[in-house]
Design a protein around this motif. Structure first.
Motif, PDB file in Angstrom:
ATOM      1  N   ASN A   1      56.315  29.916   5.162  1.00  0.00           N
ATOM      2  CA  ASN A   1      56.788  30.201   3.808  1.00  0.00           C
ATOM      3  C   ASN A   1      55.656  30.561   2.848  1.00  0.00           C
ATOM      4  O   ASN A   1      55.867  31.341   1.913  1.00  0.00           O
ATOM      5  CB  ASN A   1      57.594  29.016   3.274  1.00  0.00           C
ATOM      6  CG  ASN A   1      56.777  27.755   3.110  1.00  0.00           C
ATOM      7  OD1 ASN A   1      56.141  27.527   2.091  1.00  0.00           O
ATOM      8  ND2 ASN A   1      56.793  26.898   4.135  1.00  0.00           N
ATOM      9  N   HIS A   2      54.474  30.006   3.065  1.00  0.00           N
ATOM     10  CA  HIS A   2      53.379  30.320   2.146  1.00  0.00           C
ATOM     11  C   HIS A   2      53.017  31.800   2.191  1.00  0.00           C
ATOM     12  O   HIS A   2      52.671  32.391   1.159  1.00  0.00           O
ATOM     13  CB  HIS A   2      52.151  29.462   2.476  1.00  0.00           C
ATOM     14  CG  HIS A   2      52.339  28.025   2.136  1.00  0.00           C
ATOM     15  ND1 HIS A   2      52.501  27.591   0.837  1.00  0.00           N
ATOM     16  CD2 HIS A   2      52.410  26.916   2.919  1.00  0.00           C
ATOM     17  CE1 HIS A   2      52.659  26.280   0.825  1.00  0.00           C
ATOM     18  NE2 HIS A   2      52.620  25.846   2.071  1.00  0.00           N
TER      19      HIS A   2
ATOM     20  N   THR B   1      63.301  31.411   2.238  1.00  0.00           N
ATOM     21  CA  THR B   1      64.229  32.520   2.017  1.00  0.00           C
ATOM     22  C   THR B   1      64.153  33.042   0.598  1.00  0.00           C
ATOM     23  O   THR B   1      64.328  34.249   0.349  1.00  0.00           O
ATOM     24  CB  THR B   1      65.669  32.071   2.346  1.00  0.00           C
ATOM     25  OG1 THR B   1      65.720  31.640   3.711  1.00  0.00           O
ATOM     26  CG2 THR B   1      66.677  33.188   2.154  1.00  0.00           C
ATOM     27  N   VAL B   2      63.890  32.164  -0.366  1.00  0.00           N
ATOM     28  CA  VAL B   2      63.873  32.569  -1.780  1.00  0.00           C
ATOM     29  C   VAL B   2      62.912  33.726  -2.049  1.00  0.00           C
ATOM     30  O   VAL B   2      63.314  34.747  -2.620  1.00  0.00           O
ATOM     31  CB  VAL B   2      63.558  31.361  -2.687  1.00  0.00           C
ATOM     32  CG1 VAL B   2      63.337  31.812  -4.120  1.00  0.00           C
ATOM     33  CG2 VAL B   2      64.685  30.335  -2.644  1.00  0.00           C
TER      34      VAL B   2
ATOM     35  N   ASP C   1      70.030  29.566  -5.880  1.00  0.00           N
ATOM     36  CA  ASP C   1      68.981  30.530  -6.219  1.00  0.00           C
ATOM     37  C   ASP C   1      68.983  31.699  -5.243  1.00  0.00           C
ATOM     38  O   ASP C   1      68.909  32.868  -5.644  1.00  0.00           O
ATOM     39  CB  ASP C   1      67.613  29.856  -6.269  1.00  0.00           C
ATOM     40  CG  ASP C   1      67.321  28.928  -5.101  1.00  0.00           C
ATOM     41  OD1 ASP C   1      68.155  28.835  -4.179  1.00  0.00           O
ATOM     42  OD2 ASP C   1      66.256  28.278  -5.112  1.00  0.00           O
ATOM     43  N   VAL C   2      69.110  31.398  -3.946  1.00  0.00           N
ATOM     44  CA  VAL C   2      69.180  32.463  -2.936  1.00  0.00           C
ATOM     45  C   VAL C   2      70.372  33.370  -3.188  1.00  0.00           C
ATOM     46  O   VAL C   2      70.256  34.601  -3.221  1.00  0.00           O
ATOM     47  CB  VAL C   2      69.263  31.859  -1.520  1.00  0.00           C
ATOM     48  CG1 VAL C   2      69.557  32.941  -0.485  1.00  0.00           C
ATOM     49  CG2 VAL C   2      67.983  31.116  -1.169  1.00  0.00           C
TER      50      VAL C   2
ATOM     51  N   LEU D   1      61.726  35.870  -0.051  1.00  0.00           N
ATOM     52  CA  LEU D   1      62.100  37.059   0.725  1.00  0.00           C
ATOM     53  C   LEU D   1      63.239  37.834   0.064  1.00  0.00           C
ATOM     54  O   LEU D   1      63.219  39.062   0.037  1.00  0.00           O
ATOM     55  CB  LEU D   1      62.470  36.654   2.156  1.00  0.00           C
ATOM     56  CG  LEU D   1      61.311  36.086   2.980  1.00  0.00           C
ATOM     57  CD1 LEU D   1      61.803  35.539   4.310  1.00  0.00           C
ATOM     58  CD2 LEU D   1      60.226  37.152   3.203  1.00  0.00           C
ATOM     59  N   VAL D   2      64.218  37.122  -0.496  1.00  0.00           N
ATOM     60  CA  VAL D   2      65.301  37.849  -1.173  1.00  0.00           C
ATOM     61  C   VAL D   2      64.787  38.472  -2.467  1.00  0.00           C
ATOM     62  O   VAL D   2      65.253  39.553  -2.867  1.00  0.00           O
ATOM     63  CB  VAL D   2      66.538  36.966  -1.430  1.00  0.00           C
ATOM     64  CG1 VAL D   2      67.193  36.551  -0.124  1.00  0.00           C
ATOM     65  CG2 VAL D   2      66.227  35.756  -2.292  1.00  0.00           C
ATOM     66  N   MET D   3      63.815  37.833  -3.121  1.00  0.00           N
ATOM     67  CA  MET D   3      63.258  38.432  -4.340  1.00  0.00           C
ATOM     68  C   MET D   3      62.398  39.647  -4.012  1.00  0.00           C
ATOM     69  O   MET D   3      62.448  40.666  -4.717  1.00  0.00           O
ATOM     70  CB  MET D   3      62.445  37.391  -5.116  1.00  0.00           C
ATOM     71  CG  MET D   3      61.896  37.920  -6.449  1.00  0.00           C
ATOM     72  SD  MET D   3      63.189  38.411  -7.624  1.00  0.00           S
ATOM     73  CE  MET D   3      63.395  36.861  -8.519  1.00  0.00           C
ATOM     74  N   ILE D   4      61.603  39.571  -2.942  1.00  0.00           N
ATOM     75  CA  ILE D   4      60.848  40.757  -2.506  1.00  0.00           C
ATOM     76  C   ILE D   4      61.806  41.907  -2.226  1.00  0.00           C
ATOM     77  O   ILE D   4      61.571  43.056  -2.633  1.00  0.00           O
ATOM     78  CB  ILE D   4      60.007  40.450  -1.252  1.00  0.00           C
ATOM     79  CG1 ILE D   4      58.855  39.501  -1.580  1.00  0.00           C
ATOM     80  CG2 ILE D   4      59.455  41.745  -0.638  1.00  0.00           C
ATOM     81  CD1 ILE D   4      58.093  39.002  -0.358  1.00  0.00           C
ATOM     82  N   ALA D   5      62.901  41.616  -1.519  1.00  0.00           N
ATOM     83  CA  ALA D   5      63.872  42.658  -1.183  1.00  0.00           C
ATOM     84  C   ALA D   5      64.450  43.297  -2.435  1.00  0.00           C
ATOM     85  O   ALA D   5      64.645  44.513  -2.502  1.00  0.00           O
ATOM     86  CB  ALA D   5      64.988  42.074  -0.314  1.00  0.00           C
ATOM     87  N   SER D   6      64.735  42.478  -3.455  1.00  0.00           N
ATOM     88  CA  SER D   6      65.304  43.018  -4.682  1.00  0.00           C
ATOM     89  C   SER D   6      64.284  43.872  -5.436  1.00  0.00           C
ATOM     90  O   SER D   6      64.602  44.965  -5.909  1.00  0.00           O
ATOM     91  CB  SER D   6      65.804  41.878  -5.575  1.00  0.00           C
ATOM     92  OG  SER D   6      66.486  42.386  -6.706  1.00  0.00           O
TER      93      SER D   6
END
Length: 310
Positions: free
Chosen positions: A157-158, A217-218, A266-267, A220-225
């Protein structure tokens, strides 16, 4: 006696609410003295003494980030957020001695949060503020990349939070090299994910396996957005994470440890507005300074699904 226009103007000026004036930014934290606080091999059992020490030592940084987020999210004045960021940029904050690996964690979390908060107020920045703040962010992003690339061993995760920090800097500076590095991190995460959507490194965290699955996961979904990515593997990751949050028994069976329950609002909030999915039911405010403050208000860097806006 009727007051003159001049008297009225002077009185109104003197009566302006002093509370709206920005407080001076605190002295910049140049060095970061942080420490790890898990006491077992799985990094799942917290040592309360070590945890308390870490909180005390990093409080000035967390307080700074929290206040910048508040000001950038309309709980204060956008000008104050910019003034504080400019102050720390001028002092080269967070670029001194880092005492431990935990210190590098603190720096990347802080960088990501600052960049995402800055995105909310960037349009109000003066040219001088933009030059100072964005130049500082670039230096911090370069340091984050250098430290990450020098590390050996597994990625967990880091690495994903490093990817988010650098992606956010790419978003506010419009520099492709930072966005490309963040995309590399995202692609690596998708490649190491198991077929069912679990993240192997997070499944090794004992009683905190579910916690770290969600926590990984948090970003990763923000990077995707931010990068406007639509990936079937990310869909699988989110489905697994949401299902495991609702029923942790599968992870408990796979890991041999009962799991602490963890929410995924949040996810679902970030992923849902990017993919045009229904938003989760309202609950307590989703406030995360490391993600730019109020998660229920889309960040300017996010790409929303067609026809969706906030």
């Amino acid at each position: 006696m009727k007051p003159t226009k001049l008297f009225t103007a002077v009185w109104l000026a003197s009566a302006a609410p002093l509370a709206l004036a920005c407080a001076d930014a605190p002295p910049a934290s140049i060095d970061i003295d942080a420490n790890g606080y898990y006491s077992d091999a799985n990094h799942s059992v917290i040592d309360p003494v070590l945890r308390a020490r870490n909180i005390a030592n990093t409080k000035p940084i967390e307080d700074f980030l929290g206040q910048v987020a508040k000001d950038a999210n309309g709980q204060g004045d956008a000008a104050c957020a910019l003034a504080w960021l400019e102050s720390w940029a001028g002092q080269k904050a967070l670029l001194g001695k880092l005492s431990s690996e935990q210190s590098y964690y603190v720096r990347k979390w802080t960088l990501g949060g600052m960049a995402l908060s800055y995105a909310r107020v960037q349009a109000s920045a003066t040219p001088a503020q933009r030059q100072a703040i964005e130049g500082w962010f670039r230096t911090l992003a370069d340091a984050t990349i250098a430290h990450s690339e020098a590390k050996k061993g597994g990625r967990n995760n880091h690495y994903y939070w490093e990817g988010l920090a650098v992606t956010a800097v790419g978003g506010v500076t419009r520099e492709r090299r930072y966005l490309d590095w963040g995309r590399k991190v995202f692609d690596h995460a998708m490649a190491q994910m198991a077929a069912d959507g679990s993240l192997p490194a997070e499944m090794e965290r004992g009683v905190k396996a579910l916690h770290y699955q969600v926590y990984a996961t948090v970003p990763l979904v923000m990077i995707a957005s931010i990068q406007d990515l639509h990936d079937p593997k990310l869909d699988t990751l989110v489905r697994f994470t949401v299902a495991a949050s609702a029923d942790p028994s599968g992870i408990a069976k796979a890991t041999g440890f009962e799991q602490e329950r963890v929410g995924v609002r949040d996810v679902l909030t970030i992923y849902g507005r990017h993919e045009g999915k229904p938003q989760p039911a309202a609950g307590k405010p989703l406030w995360q300074p490391r993600l730019g403050g109020d998660l229920e208000v889309a960040n300017p860097l996010e790409h929303l699904a067609a026809g969706k806006s906030q």
